[in-house]
Design a protein around this motif. Structure first.
Motif, PDB file in Angstrom:
ATOM      1  N   LEU A  53     -16.014 -11.028   2.308  1.00  0.00           N
ATOM      2  CA  LEU A  53     -15.076 -10.836   1.205  1.00  0.00           C
ATOM      3  C   LEU A  53     -15.180  -9.440   0.593  1.00  0.00           C
ATOM      4  N   LEU A  54     -16.251  -8.715   0.929  1.00  0.00           N
ATOM      5  CA  LEU A  54     -16.446  -7.370   0.406  1.00  0.00           C
ATOM      6  C   LEU A  54     -15.587  -6.371   1.191  1.00  0.00           C
ATOM      7  N   PRO A  55     -15.211  -5.271   0.564  1.00  0.00           N
ATOM      8  CA  PRO A  55     -14.393  -4.275   1.271  1.00  0.00           C
ATOM      9  C   PRO A  55     -15.238  -3.351   2.155  1.00  0.00           C
ATOM     10  N   VAL A  56     -15.955  -3.946   3.096  1.00  0.00           N
ATOM     11  CA  VAL A  56     -16.807  -3.202   4.018  1.00  0.00           C
ATOM     12  C   VAL A  56     -16.337  -3.531   5.432  1.00  0.00           C
ATOM     13  N   LYS A  57     -16.294  -2.520   6.282  1.00  0.00           N
ATOM     14  CA  LYS A  57     -15.823  -2.733   7.649  1.00  0.00           C
ATOM     15  C   LYS A  57     -16.761  -3.692   8.390  1.00  0.00           C
ATOM     16  N   ARG A  61     -21.004  -4.070   8.515  1.00  0.00           N
ATOM     17  CA  ARG A  61     -21.709  -5.316   8.172  1.00  0.00           C
ATOM     18  C   ARG A  61     -22.555  -5.797   9.343  1.00  0.00           C
ATOM     19  N   SER A 118     -15.627 -10.640  13.481  1.00  0.00           N
ATOM     20  CA  SER A 118     -14.931  -9.461  14.009  1.00  0.00           C
ATOM     21  C   SER A 118     -14.157  -9.800  15.283  1.00  0.00           C
ATOM     22  N   ARG A 121     -10.844 -11.512  14.266  1.00  0.00           N
ATOM     23  CA  ARG A 121      -9.868 -10.645  13.595  1.00  0.00           C
ATOM     24  C   ARG A 121      -8.999  -9.904  14.593  1.00  0.00           C
TER      25      ARG A 121
END
Length: 122
Positions: A53-57, A61, A118, A121
């Motif tokens: 949920l964090l704005p990190v690629k 992560r 990932s 997505r």
């Protein structure tokens, strides 16, 4: 749904780790080798799901969780070695061994969840 499917797939993979008792094969004590998976998997999956949920690629992560897994495994193996050479006298080494394995399973579950996230997505 985007968070649920990777979490379920990671849970299945961690169940395979538990069923095969892989921590014991990699150096966890046979007495608690399956326990570390049962405690670590839900925490790691939850941590990775919240981190999504964090704005990190996703690649960043994944790298963080993978490095944390390697570090936790090193701590566990270091603790195991220290505990063994002290003939079970070094309680701190025993704690590093025990808690290192918990951290290894937590971060392994988080790494697997992030990897699966990932892949989903794409």
């Amino acid at each position: 749904m985007r968070i649920l499917i990777p979490a379920l797939v990671a849970a299945v993979l961690m169940a395979v780790v538990w069923q095969l008792n892989l921590p014991k094969d990699f150096g966890a004590h046979p007495w608690w080798s399956m326990q570390v998976v049962l405690y670590g998997a839900p925490i790691g999956i939850l941590a990775a799901s919240l981190a999504a949920l964090l704005p990190v690629k996703p690649l960043i992560r994944f790298a963080i969780f993978a490095l944390a897994t390697a570090a936790a495994f090193w701590v566990a193996k270091n603790g195991q070695h220290g505990f063994a050479v002290s003939y079970a006298e070094d309680a701190a080494a025993g704690q590093r061994w025990f808690l290192g394995w918990h951290a290894t399973m937590i971060t392994l579950a988080a790494t697997l969840t992030t990897l699966i996230q990932s892949l989903f997505r794409r």
